[in-house]
Design an enzyme around this catalytic site. Structure first.
Site, PDB file in Angstrom:
ATOM      1  N   ASP A   1       1.918  -3.888  -9.732  1.00  0.00           N
ATOM      2  CA  ASP A   1       1.665  -5.222 -10.299  1.00  0.00           C
ATOM      3  C   ASP A   1       2.020  -5.272 -11.783  1.00  0.00           C
ATOM      4  OD1 ASP A   1       0.656  -5.495  -7.783  1.00  0.00           O
ATOM      5  OD2 ASP A   1      -1.440  -5.537  -8.386  1.00  0.00           O
TER       6      ASP A   1
ATOM      7  N   TYR B   1     -10.081  -1.008  -0.297  1.00  0.00           N
ATOM      8  CA  TYR B   1      -8.873  -0.505  -0.979  1.00  0.00           C
ATOM      9  C   TYR B   1      -9.073   0.977  -1.305  1.00  0.00           C
ATOM     10  CZ  TYR B   1      -4.948  -0.466  -4.322  1.00  0.00           C
ATOM     11  OH  TYR B   1      -3.767  -0.207  -4.980  1.00  0.00           O
TER      12      TYR B   1
ATOM     13  N   SER C   1      -4.732 -10.459 -12.632  1.00  0.00           N
ATOM     14  CA  SER C   1      -5.228  -9.436 -13.566  1.00  0.00           C
ATOM     15  C   SER C   1      -4.081  -8.736 -14.289  1.00  0.00           C
ATOM     16  CB  SER C   1      -6.139  -8.435 -12.850  1.00  0.00           C
ATOM     17  OG  SER C   1      -5.483  -7.901 -11.736  1.00  0.00           O
TER      18      SER C   1
ATOM     19  N   ALA D   1      -6.563 -14.240  -5.611  1.00  0.00           N
ATOM     20  CA  ALA D   1      -5.712 -14.667  -4.497  1.00  0.00           C
ATOM     21  C   ALA D   1      -4.664 -13.611  -4.147  1.00  0.00           C
ATOM     22  CB  ALA D   1      -5.032 -15.987  -4.841  1.00  0.00           C
TER      23      ALA D   1
ATOM     24  N   GLU E   1      -6.714  -0.816 -16.157  1.00  0.00           N
ATOM     25  CA  GLU E   1      -7.339  -1.286 -14.916  1.00  0.00           C
ATOM     26  C   GLU E   1      -8.028  -0.130 -14.171  1.00  0.00           C
ATOM     27  OE1 GLU E   1      -5.519  -4.527 -13.181  1.00  0.00           O
ATOM     28  OE2 GLU E   1      -6.710  -4.442 -11.361  1.00  0.00           O
TER      29      GLU E   1
ATOM     30  N   HIS F   1       0.821  -1.214   0.000  1.00  0.00           N
ATOM     31  CA  HIS F   1       0.000   0.000   0.000  1.00  0.00           C
ATOM     32  C   HIS F   1       0.856   1.267   0.000  1.00  0.00           C
ATOM     33  CE1 HIS F   1      -3.949  -1.913   0.273  1.00  0.00           C
ATOM     34  NE2 HIS F   1      -3.342  -2.839   0.985  1.00  0.00           N
TER      35      HIS F   1
HETATM   36  C1  GLA Z   1      -2.974  -4.358  -5.064  1.00  0.00           C
HETATM   37  C2  GLA Z   1      -2.761  -3.237  -6.073  1.00  0.00           C
HETATM   38  C3  GLA Z   1      -1.332  -2.709  -6.043  1.00  0.00           C
HETATM   39  C4  GLA Z   1      -0.915  -2.364  -4.608  1.00  0.00           C
HETATM   40  C5  GLA Z   1      -1.240  -3.504  -3.662  1.00  0.00           C
HETATM   41  C6  GLA Z   1      -0.978  -3.157  -2.222  1.00  0.00           C
HETATM   42  O1  GLA Z   1      -2.210  -5.474  -5.450  1.00  0.00           O
HETATM   43  O2  GLA Z   1      -3.054  -3.692  -7.388  1.00  0.00           O
HETATM   44  O3  GLA Z   1      -1.210  -1.600  -6.882  1.00  0.00           O
HETATM   45  O4  GLA Z   1      -1.503  -1.170  -4.181  1.00  0.00           O
HETATM   46  O5  GLA Z   1      -2.597  -3.921  -3.773  1.00  0.00           O
HETATM   47  O6  GLA Z   1       0.372  -2.976  -1.993  1.00  0.00           O
END
Ligand code: GLA
Length: 385
Positions: free
Chosen positions: A171, A220, A127, A122, A159, A34
């Protein structure tokens, strides 16, 4: 038959011609949770669970996509502008085609056969794996030069704006830039990055709690808003700050009374987590195992108590891991509210670790956890096998 040959054969049966193969990995995050959407630091690694795409061009502007996981097809006309979000799996690949066109790439049409082995929901970025593999395939099929950072940004935009999830860049970035045997230290503001070599003889053991709370997506966004609220309040006295990345621990303590208790704790997580990422990266370089373990434990605790994105099953999974031999560090990984933990485990103990954790978790929850023994893998690419 290997995976690659099987996919080629499937594609030939379905579309009646030969395909080129592409692949993009899922990820774990070793530390830095985060922090990406706060312009901070992260340290993810791509893993050897991936999404595969078998693909061939079409010249008629049609994009036809078949998902072997859901056994469903979708067709879209690239020349006709964006389709509307549907809430279905194809929002990811169609969103990427849209974002690449928005970024100025000229795409024509393609037949795609998609199959992923990153478990869905998970927290291992299934994605991002589908976005990046499809994006890479489309660019390569049409002879566009591949700039991995631009590809990651286009996938993130898909996304954010097409799928409707306000994720950060981590990600997609690691799915594009992963390096076998390494994690990646990424500055999410400048996008500067460097590979951090993982110690030899180490496995990335991913333990899936098998729970996913419905809170994940909504909470989130709540966390993001709380961070923005913190920046807004702190900027009244610290006008130079643009995000929590710019706030020091001392600043935060000094101006604590400007924040509600909840917002203060959210900010404290982000500020301390950024610091932990830096310290973790240098502990990796020094081979300082004691610090690695401590920093992962502190990160988990901060996510549990300050950021409040853990859950009973994640806490339990970390707890049972700590009772096994060969553990170098354990914490939740990804957005939280279920999903997986990441465990750094000495390779020689990995199998026993796997069975020990599975038995203890099963005894406490009556759930059978999936446990993956992973390696740090390369980012997206074309497969020539
Ligand atoms: C998800 C989001 C990422 C990041 C994480 C938390 O995976 O896609 O961008 O914010 O949560 O670290």
């Amino acid at each position: 038959m290997g995976d690659a040959q099987f996919l080629r054969a499937q594609f030939a049966t379905m579309f009646g011609r030969a395909a080129t193969l592409y692949q993009a990995p899922g990820r774990v995050n070793l530390i830095g949770e985060h922090t990406d959407y706060n312009d901070g630091f992260v340290l993810p690694a791509a893993i050897d669970l991936a999404c595969w795409v078998a693909a061939a061009r079409r010249e008629d502007g049609k994009l036809r996509i078949y998902s072997a996981n859901v056994q469903e097809s979708v067709e879209s006309d690239l020349g006709r502008g964006p389709q509307r979000r549907s809430g279905k799996w194809w929002d990811y690949p169609l969103g990427v085609a849209w974002a690449l066109q928005e970024a100025g790439y000229r795409l024509h049409g393609a037949d795609l056969y998609v199959r992923g082995d990153v478990p869905l929901g998970a927290g291992l970025s299934a994605s991002a794996a589908i976005e990046v593999s499809v994006g890479y395939a489309l660019l390569d099929l049409f002879g566009c030069a591949i700039d991995r950072t631009r590809l990651a940004l286009a996938c993130q935009r898909a996304e954010n704006e097409f799928v409707g999830m306000r994720c950060g860049i981590m990600d997609q970035f690691i799915s594009c830039h992963g390096q076998a045997g390494h994690a990646l230290l990424l500055d999410c503001r400048s996008l500067e990055h460097r590979a951090a070599r993982l110690p030899d003889g180490l496995r990335l053991v991913v333990c899936n709690t098998m729970v996913r709370h419905s809170l994940a997506a909504s909470e989130y966004n709540v966390r993001r808003m709380q961070c923005e609220e913190g920046v807004k309040r702190l900027a009244e006295v610290l006008p130079q700050i643009r995000s929590l990345r710019d706030v020091t621990h001392e600043d935060l303590q000094r101006h604590r009374d400007r924040l509600s208790d909840t917002v203060y704790r959210r900010c404290r997580h982000v500020v301390t987590e950024n610091d932990r990422v830096q310290r973790f990266a240098s502990a990796l370089e020094r081979g300082d195992r004691i610090s690695l373990k401590q920093l992962m434990a502190d990160s988990h605790r901060s996510l549990r108590d300050d950021y409040e994105v853990s859950c009973a099953e994640l806490d339990l999974m970390v707890d049972v891991a700590s009772q096994q031999t060969g553990l170098l560090g354990a914490r939740m990984t990804g957005g939280g509210f279920g999903g997986c933990t990441i465990n750094l485990v000495e390779a020689v103990h990995a199998r026993n670790f796997q069975s020990g954790v599975a038995a203890a978790y099963r005894a406490a929850t009556r759930k059978d956890p999936d446990i993956y023994l992973c390696e740090a893998a390369d980012g997206a690419g074309r497969r020539n096998d």
